[in-house]
Design a protein around this motif. Structure first.
Motif, short mmCIF file in Angstrom:
data_model
loop_
_atom_site.label_atom_id
_atom_site.label_comp_id
_atom_site.label_asym_id
_atom_site.label_seq_id
_atom_site.Cartn_x
_atom_site.Cartn_y
_atom_site.Cartn_z
N MET A 32 5.49 -5.53 -7.63
CA MET A 32 4.66 -4.81 -8.61
C MET A 32 5.29 -3.60 -9.30
O MET A 32 5.04 -3.31 -10.35
N ASP A 33 6.30 -3.09 -8.31
CA ASP A 33 7.26 -2.10 -9.04
C ASP A 33 8.01 -2.49 -10.31
O ASP A 33 8.12 -2.04 -11.23
N MET A 34 8.56 -3.73 -10.28
CA MET A 34 9.22 -4.49 -11.15
C MET A 34 8.23 -4.76 -12.45
O MET A 34 8.76 -4.87 -13.52
N LEU A 35 6.90 -4.75 -12.11
CA LEU A 35 6.08 -5.01 -13.31
C LEU A 35 5.70 -3.57 -13.83
O LEU A 35 4.71 -3.72 -14.58
N SER A 36 6.25 -2.62 -13.33
CA SER A 36 5.88 -1.30 -13.87
C SER A 36 4.31 -0.82 -13.59
O SER A 36 3.52 -0.38 -14.23
N LEU A 37 3.82 -1.31 -12.33
CA LEU A 37 2.55 -1.02 -12.02
C LEU A 37 2.58 -0.15 -10.47
O LEU A 37 2.51 -0.85 -9.51
N PRO A 38 2.98 1.08 -10.67
CA PRO A 38 3.34 1.93 -9.38
C PRO A 38 1.84 2.12 -8.43
O PRO A 38 2.22 2.27 -7.26
N GLY A 39 0.77 2.07 -9.16
CA GLY A 39 -0.62 2.15 -8.32
C GLY A 39 -0.72 0.90 -7.62
O GLY A 39 -1.02 1.03 -6.21
N ILE A 40 -0.52 -0.25 -7.85
CA ILE A 40 -0.73 -1.38 -7.20
C ILE A 40 0.67 -1.58 -6.34
O ILE A 40 0.30 -1.98 -5.08
N ALA A 41 1.63 -1.28 -6.84
CA ALA A 41 2.83 -1.22 -5.67
C ALA A 41 2.48 -0.24 -4.47
O ALA A 41 2.91 -0.74 -3.35
N GLY A 42 2.03 0.73 -4.81
CA GLY A 42 1.70 1.90 -3.76
C GLY A 42 0.56 1.20 -2.77
O GLY A 42 0.62 1.49 -1.57
N TRP A 43 -0.39 0.48 -3.25
CA TRP A 43 -1.42 -0.26 -2.69
C TRP A 43 -0.83 -1.13 -1.75
O TRP A 43 -1.06 -1.15 -0.25
N PHE A 44 0.26 -1.96 -2.02
CA PHE A 44 1.00 -3.00 -1.11
C PHE A 44 1.73 -2.30 0.15
O PHE A 44 1.84 -2.69 1.06
N ARG A 45 2.33 -1.12 -0.49
CA ARG A 45 3.13 -0.29 0.54
C ARG A 45 2.06 0.35 1.61
O ARG A 45 2.45 -0.02 2.64
N ALA A 46 1.05 0.58 1.03
CA ALA A 46 0.13 1.29 2.29
C ALA A 46 -0.26 0.15 2.95
O ALA A 46 -0.44 0.00 4.36
N GLN A 47 -0.62 -1.13 2.64
CA GLN A 47 -0.88 -2.38 3.34
C GLN A 47 0.02 -2.76 4.21
O GLN A 47 -0.16 -3.13 5.29
N ALA A 48 1.47 -2.62 3.80
CA ALA A 48 2.50 -2.87 4.57
C ALA A 48 2.55 -2.06 5.95
O ALA A 48 2.88 -2.35 7.14
N ALA A 49 2.30 -0.68 5.74
CA ALA A 49 2.04 0.17 6.55
C ALA A 49 1.14 0.14 7.75
O ALA A 49 1.21 -0.06 9.06
N GLU A 50 0.01 -0.42 7.24
CA GLU A 50 -1.06 -0.93 8.07
C GLU A 50 -0.76 -1.97 8.61
O GLU A 50 -1.18 -2.11 9.99
N GLU A 51 0.08 -2.99 8.62
CA GLU A 51 0.23 -4.12 9.23
C GLU A 51 1.20 -3.64 10.44
O GLU A 51 0.93 -4.14 11.58
N VAL A 52 1.98 -2.63 10.23
CA VAL A 52 3.03 -2.02 11.29
C VAL A 52 1.99 -1.59 12.30
O VAL A 52 2.21 -1.83 13.59
#
Length: 164
Positions: A32-52
């Motif tokens: 999503m960062d590669m698609l220049s969508l930082p908000g969606i990328a951030g959502w996925f990063r938060a999801q990654a942290a939640e899985e940890v």
């Protein structure tokens, strides 16, 4: 009561699955960062942290019960997403995989008479219902938006507000 046997092994498998899920979400964030969508990328990063955090719940439960938590092999995620829709479809598919794994753990705990693990697994069952519903709703909205740039930017802005 000490945790051992089949359920301990299955919990270790779940720890690995949760950490693999984190890796999948981190890769989706990169896409999503590669698609220049930082908000969606951030959502996925938060999801990654939640899985940890989910993996940590299993690790703590096992440690508290005298079992030895162990992380298995985690391969690189095999993802090819070129659109926001494909990213959320991959996310939903992965959540469904995790949900089924949790249900399998619940069944195993019941069969093994492992009542001390049931509260943990109940929490995860509720969590997975919420996870699938959230990702499913976002996916539905992405499908409504289609390729409308304004809609994608609005969704990107909205998802950026998620707190990790």
């Amino acid at each position: 009561m000490e945790l051992n046997g089949k359920l301990a092994d299955a919990f270790n498998d779940q720890i690995t699955l949760e950490l693999a899920a984190s890796t999948v979400y981190r890769q989706l964030a990169i896409e999503m960062d590669m698609l220049s969508l930082p908000g969606i990328a951030g959502w996925f990063r938060a999801q990654a942290a939640e899985e940890v955090e989910h993996a940590e719940k299993f690790i703590t439960h096992m440690s508290d019960r005298g079992a030895h938590p162990a992380i298995g092999a985690i391969g690189a995620p095999a993802l090819s997403v070129l659109t926001v829709e494909a990213a959320f479809e991959a996310s939903l598919a992965h959540e469904k995989k995790v949900s089924e794994s949790i249900r399998d753990l619940y069944r195993l705990a019941q069969n093994e008479g492992e009542i001390d693990s049931i509260p943990l697994l109940n929490w995860f069952i509720e969590e997975q219902v919420e996870e699938e519903a959230t990702v499913g709703e976002i996916l539905d909205r992405v499908k409504m938006i289609s390729n409308d740039g304004n809609g994608l930017l609005r969704l990107d802005s909205e998802l950026a507000s998620r707190q990790a």
